[in-house]
Design an enzyme around this catalytic site. Structure first.
Site, PDB file in Angstrom:
ATOM      1  N   LYS A  11      -9.575   1.983   7.766  1.00  0.00           N
ATOM      2  CA  LYS A  11     -10.478   3.132   7.830  1.00  0.00           C
ATOM      3  C   LYS A  11      -9.636   4.390   7.713  1.00  0.00           C
ATOM      4  O   LYS A  11      -8.439   4.379   8.032  1.00  0.00           O
ATOM      5  CB  LYS A  11     -11.240   3.152   9.168  1.00  0.00           C
ATOM      6  CG  LYS A  11     -12.540   3.935   9.131  1.00  0.00           C
ATOM      7  CD  LYS A  11     -13.699   3.102   8.651  1.00  0.00           C
ATOM      8  CE  LYS A  11     -14.985   3.892   8.621  1.00  0.00           C
ATOM      9  NZ  LYS A  11     -16.135   3.010   8.393  1.00  0.00           N
TER      10      LYS A  11
HETATM   11  P1  NAD Z   1     -24.752  10.197   6.860  1.00  0.00           P
HETATM   12  O1  NAD Z   1     -23.796  11.320   6.992  1.00  0.00           O
HETATM   13  O2  NAD Z   1     -25.399   9.924   5.545  1.00  0.00           O
HETATM   14  O3  NAD Z   1     -25.963  10.362   7.915  1.00  0.00           O
HETATM   15  C1  NAD Z   1     -25.727  10.561   9.272  1.00  0.00           C
HETATM   16  C2  NAD Z   1     -27.058  10.863   9.953  1.00  0.00           C
HETATM   17  O4  NAD Z   1     -26.818  10.997  11.353  1.00  0.00           O
HETATM   18  C3  NAD Z   1     -27.716  12.166   9.509  1.00  0.00           C
HETATM   19  O5  NAD Z   1     -29.112  11.962   9.409  1.00  0.00           O
HETATM   20  C4  NAD Z   1     -27.394  13.117  10.641  1.00  0.00           C
HETATM   21  O6  NAD Z   1     -28.372  14.150  10.782  1.00  0.00           O
HETATM   22  C5  NAD Z   1     -27.439  12.196  11.833  1.00  0.00           C
HETATM   23  N1  NAD Z   1     -26.699  12.726  12.983  1.00  0.00           N
HETATM   24  C6  NAD Z   1     -25.469  13.295  12.996  1.00  0.00           C
HETATM   25  N2  NAD Z   1     -25.153  13.694  14.239  1.00  0.00           N
HETATM   26  C7  NAD Z   1     -26.200  13.366  15.029  1.00  0.00           C
HETATM   27  C8  NAD Z   1     -26.472  13.521  16.403  1.00  0.00           C
HETATM   28  N3  NAD Z   1     -25.597  14.090  17.218  1.00  0.00           N
HETATM   29  N4  NAD Z   1     -27.654  13.052  16.880  1.00  0.00           N
HETATM   30  C9  NAD Z   1     -28.549  12.458  16.065  1.00  0.00           C
HETATM   31  N5  NAD Z   1     -28.342  12.295  14.747  1.00  0.00           N
HETATM   32  C10 NAD Z   1     -27.185  12.739  14.243  1.00  0.00           C
HETATM   33  O7  NAD Z   1     -23.963   8.915   7.401  1.00  0.00           O
HETATM   34  P2  NAD Z   1     -24.200   7.399   7.062  1.00  0.00           P
HETATM   35  O8  NAD Z   1     -23.346   7.036   5.892  1.00  0.00           O
HETATM   36  O9  NAD Z   1     -25.669   7.121   7.031  1.00  0.00           O
HETATM   37  O10 NAD Z   1     -23.552   6.695   8.338  1.00  0.00           O
HETATM   38  C11 NAD Z   1     -24.239   6.582   9.575  1.00  0.00           C
HETATM   39  C12 NAD Z   1     -23.575   5.509  10.423  1.00  0.00           C
HETATM   40  O11 NAD Z   1     -23.537   4.279   9.706  1.00  0.00           O
HETATM   41  C13 NAD Z   1     -22.103   5.780  10.800  1.00  0.00           C
HETATM   42  O12 NAD Z   1     -21.860   5.212  12.079  1.00  0.00           O
HETATM   43  C14 NAD Z   1     -21.329   5.016   9.746  1.00  0.00           C
HETATM   44  O13 NAD Z   1     -20.003   4.677  10.166  1.00  0.00           O
HETATM   45  C15 NAD Z   1     -22.207   3.796   9.618  1.00  0.00           C
HETATM   46  N6  NAD Z   1     -22.013   3.043   8.382  1.00  0.00           N
HETATM   47  C16 NAD Z   1     -22.147   3.634   7.155  1.00  0.00           C
HETATM   48  C17 NAD Z   1     -21.983   2.876   6.014  1.00  0.00           C
HETATM   49  C18 NAD Z   1     -22.205   3.456   4.645  1.00  0.00           C
HETATM   50  O14 NAD Z   1     -22.186   2.701   3.669  1.00  0.00           O
HETATM   51  N7  NAD Z   1     -22.474   4.754   4.497  1.00  0.00           N
HETATM   52  C19 NAD Z   1     -21.645   1.534   6.102  1.00  0.00           C
HETATM   53  C20 NAD Z   1     -21.523   0.950   7.368  1.00  0.00           C
HETATM   54  C21 NAD Z   1     -21.723   1.725   8.501  1.00  0.00           C
END
Ligand code: NAD
Length: 423
Positions: free
Chosen positions: A113
Site C-alpha cells: 500500500k
Molecule cells: P472515495 O474517496 O471514492 O469515497 C469515500 C467516501 O467516504 C466519500 O463519499 C466521502 O464523502 C466519504 N467520507 C469521507 N470521510 C468521511 C467521514 N468522516 N464520514 C463519513 N463519510 C466520509 O473512496 P473509495 O475508493 O470509495 O474508498 C472507500 C473505502 O473503501 C476506503 O476504506 C478504501 O480503502 C476502501 N476500498 C476501496 C477500494 C477501491 O477500489 N476504490 C478497494 C477496496 C477498498
C-alpha cells in the site's frame, strides 16, 4: 502487541486492529504458526520526501510512503491513498490487509500500500500531477510490473494512475502498462474496474443475505460513504430491489425511510462529490446514523467507524465492510454477541483487486476482455472464495473475519515455508 520501534499504535489505530486480527487466527494455524511473526512485520517500508513547486512559485514538501507488507505469494499489490491523515502506521495496516485479501481470493500477489499525507482537494490539477509524478519517481526504486503494482484508493483515481504509469514508463524507457492498475481504458485499463469493488460488496452481500434468509427485494440499506465503493454497491443493491434508507458522507447524514431515488442520488453525488444537495430526505445528526432502522449496513468510508458503543446500537442484521478496517476488534465481539453478521473487508471489498488482477493479466497479453466476461469471472471468484471461508467458519465455529484470515494465512505461510528462508 507491536514489537516495532518505529510505530506506536494506540488502541484504536489501524495497525493495532490488524495485529489483533492476526492474533485471533494464531490458534488455527497449526505448525504454520511458527512463521506467524512474518505477518506482524512489513517486509519493506519506504518513506519519501515529495517536494513540488506550487503554482504561486513557492515550494511545498509532502510525506509519501510505500509499504510492501509481504511478498511470499507474488509481487506487491495495493492502492495509493491521498488523504491528510495518512501515516506510516495506517499504510502498514492497509498493506497488511492487502496481503490477507489477495490470499483470501487466491490472487498471485503479496500485499502492499502507499500514500501521501495531503488533502488533494487543496491542489490544482497541475500541482496534483507534479506531486504524483515526483512521488512515482521516488518510489520507482521498488515498484514495477513484476515487483509491486499500485492502484487507486481514497483520494486517487484513474487519471492519477495514468500519470503514474507515464512517469514510470518515462523513467524506465519503455511503456509499462502493467505497473499500475485502475488506469484509464485507453492506457490499458480494464472494463468493469471502476465499479468492481462495489460489485464485490454486492456479490458477497447477496450470498450472505441468501444464507441468513434475508430477502434483498425490499431490504433497507444504510451506506456510509457514497464514493467509488459505496456508490457502486448502493446502485447494485437498488437494482436488486433494495431501498437505500440512509446515507452519510463527509458533508452530513440524510435519511428517507421510503428510500432514496437512486438515479437522482447518483446524479447529485457525481455533480457535487457529496450528497448534501439531495432534496427528498431529512438531515439528521451524524451520530444518529448508527441508530437508523435498516437490514444491511455498508460502511464504505474510513477505518475505525464501528466502535463498541456504536456496535451496540446498530439495527442491521448484516454488515458489509466496503471500507478497509471499519470495525474495531472489540466492536466485532459486540456484533457477534448480538447476532449481527459481518462480512469482513478482507473478502467483502476484494472485488477491486480481483479486477485489478484481470487488468494486469490483460496488459501482459495485450488482449482485452468484454465487461460481461469480467463481471462473470469476478462473481465466480468472489462466490467461490466466500464459500471456502464460510465452510472454514462453520468447521471451527469462528467469525467470517477469523475464517478469512485462517484461509489466507495458511496460503501465505505455506508459500513462506515452501520458498524457504533466504539465505
Ligand atoms: P472515495 O474517496 O471514492 O469515497 C469515500 C467516501 O467516504 C466519500 O463519499 C466521502 O464523502 C466519504 N467520507 C469521507 N470521510 C468521511 C467521514 N468522516 N464520514 C463519513 N463519510 C466520509 O473512496 P473509495 O475508493 O470509495 O474508498 C472507500 C473505502 O473503501 C476506503 O476504506 C478504501 O480503502 C476502501 N476500498 C476501496 C477500494 C477501491 O477500489 N476504490 C478497494 C477496496 C477498498
Amino acid at each position: 502487541m507491536s514489537y516495532l520501534s518505529y510505530v506506536n499504535p494506540t488502541a484504536t489505530s489501524p495497525w493495532h486492529t490488524y495485529l489483533a486480527q492476526v492474533d485471533r487466527v494464531l490458534p488455527y494455524l497449526g505448525p504454520l504458526a511458527r512463521w506467524a511473526e512474518t505477518l506482524k512485520r512489513p517486509k519493506r517500508s519506504l518513506l519519501v520526501d515529495v517536494p513540488i513547486e506550487m503554482d504561486d512559485g513557492t515550494v511545498r514538501h509532502f510525506e509519501g510512503y510505500r509499504v510492501q507488507h509481504n511478498l511470499s505469494r507474488g509481487p506487491g499489490k495495493g492502492g495509493v491513498r491521498y488523504h491528510p491523515d495518512v501515516t506510516l502506521e495506517e499504510v502498514m495496516a492497509l498493506a497488511g490487509w492487502m496481503t490477507i485479501k489477495n490470499a483470501a481470493v487466491a490472487l498471485p500477489f503479496g500485499g502492499a500500500k502507499g500514500g501521501i499525507r495531503v488533502d488533494p482537494k487543496t491542489l490544482s490539477r497541475k500541482e496534483l500531477e507534479r506531486m504524483t509524478r515526483r512521488y512515482t519517481s521516488e518510489i520507482g526504486i521498488i515498484i514495477g510490473p513484476q515487483q509491486d503494482i499500485p492502484a487507486p484508493d481514497v483520494g486517487t483515481n484513474a487519471q492519477i494512475m495514468g500519470w503514474m504509469m507515464d512517469t514510470y514508463s518515462m523513467n524506465t524507457g519503455a511503456t509499462a502498462t502493467g505497473v499500475v492498475t485502475g488506469k484509464p481504458i485507453h492506457l490499458g485499463g480494464s472494463l468493469g474496474r471502476v465499479k468492481a469493488t462495489g460489485r464485490g460488496v454486492f456479490v458477497t452481500g447477496r450470498e450472505a443475505a441468501r444464507r441468513i434468509g434475508l430477502k434483498l427485494d425490499g431490504a433497507r440499506v444504510a451506506v456510509q460513504g457514497l464514493g467509488n465503493v459505496g456508490g457502486a454497491a448502493a446502485e447494485l443493491f437498488g437494482q436488486a430491489g433494495a431501498k437505500l434508507v440512509a446515507v452519510q458522507d463527509h458533508t452530513g447524514t440524510l435519511v428517507n425511510a421510503n428510500g432514496f431515488d437512486m438515479a437522482d442520488t447518483m446524479e447529485v453525488v457525481k455533480r457535487d462529490g457529496a450528497i448534501g444537495a439531495y432534496k427528498d430526505a431529512e438531515r439528521i445528526d451524524n451520530e444518529a446514523f448508527w441508530d437508523v432502522d435498516c437490514d444491511i449496513l455498508i460502511p464504505a468510508a474510513l477505518e475505525g467507524q464501528i466502535t463498541p458503543a456504536r456496535a451496540n446500537r446498530i439495527k442491521a442484521k448484516l454488515v458489509l465492510e466496503g471500507a478497509n478496517g471499519p470495525t474495531l476488534p472489540e466492536a466485532d465481539d459486540v456484533l457477534a454477541d448480538r447476532g449481527v453478521l459481518v462480512v469482513p473487508d478482507v473478502i467483502c471489498n476484494a472485488g477491486g483487486v480481483t479486477v485489478s488482477y484481470f487488468e494486469w493479466v490483460q496488459d501482459f497479453s495485450s488482449f482485452f476482455w468484454s465487461e460481461d466476461e469480467i463481471n462473470v469471472r469476478l462473481d465466480k471468484i468472489m462466490v467461490d472464495a466466500l464459500k471456502k471461508i464460510w465452510d472454514t467458519a462453520d468447521r471451527h465455529k469462528i467469525s467470517l473475519r477469523t475464517a478469512t484470515f485462517a484461509v489466507a494465512c495458511e496460503r501465505i505461510l505455506v508459500a513462506r515455508e515452501e520458498r524457504g528462508l533466504y539465505p
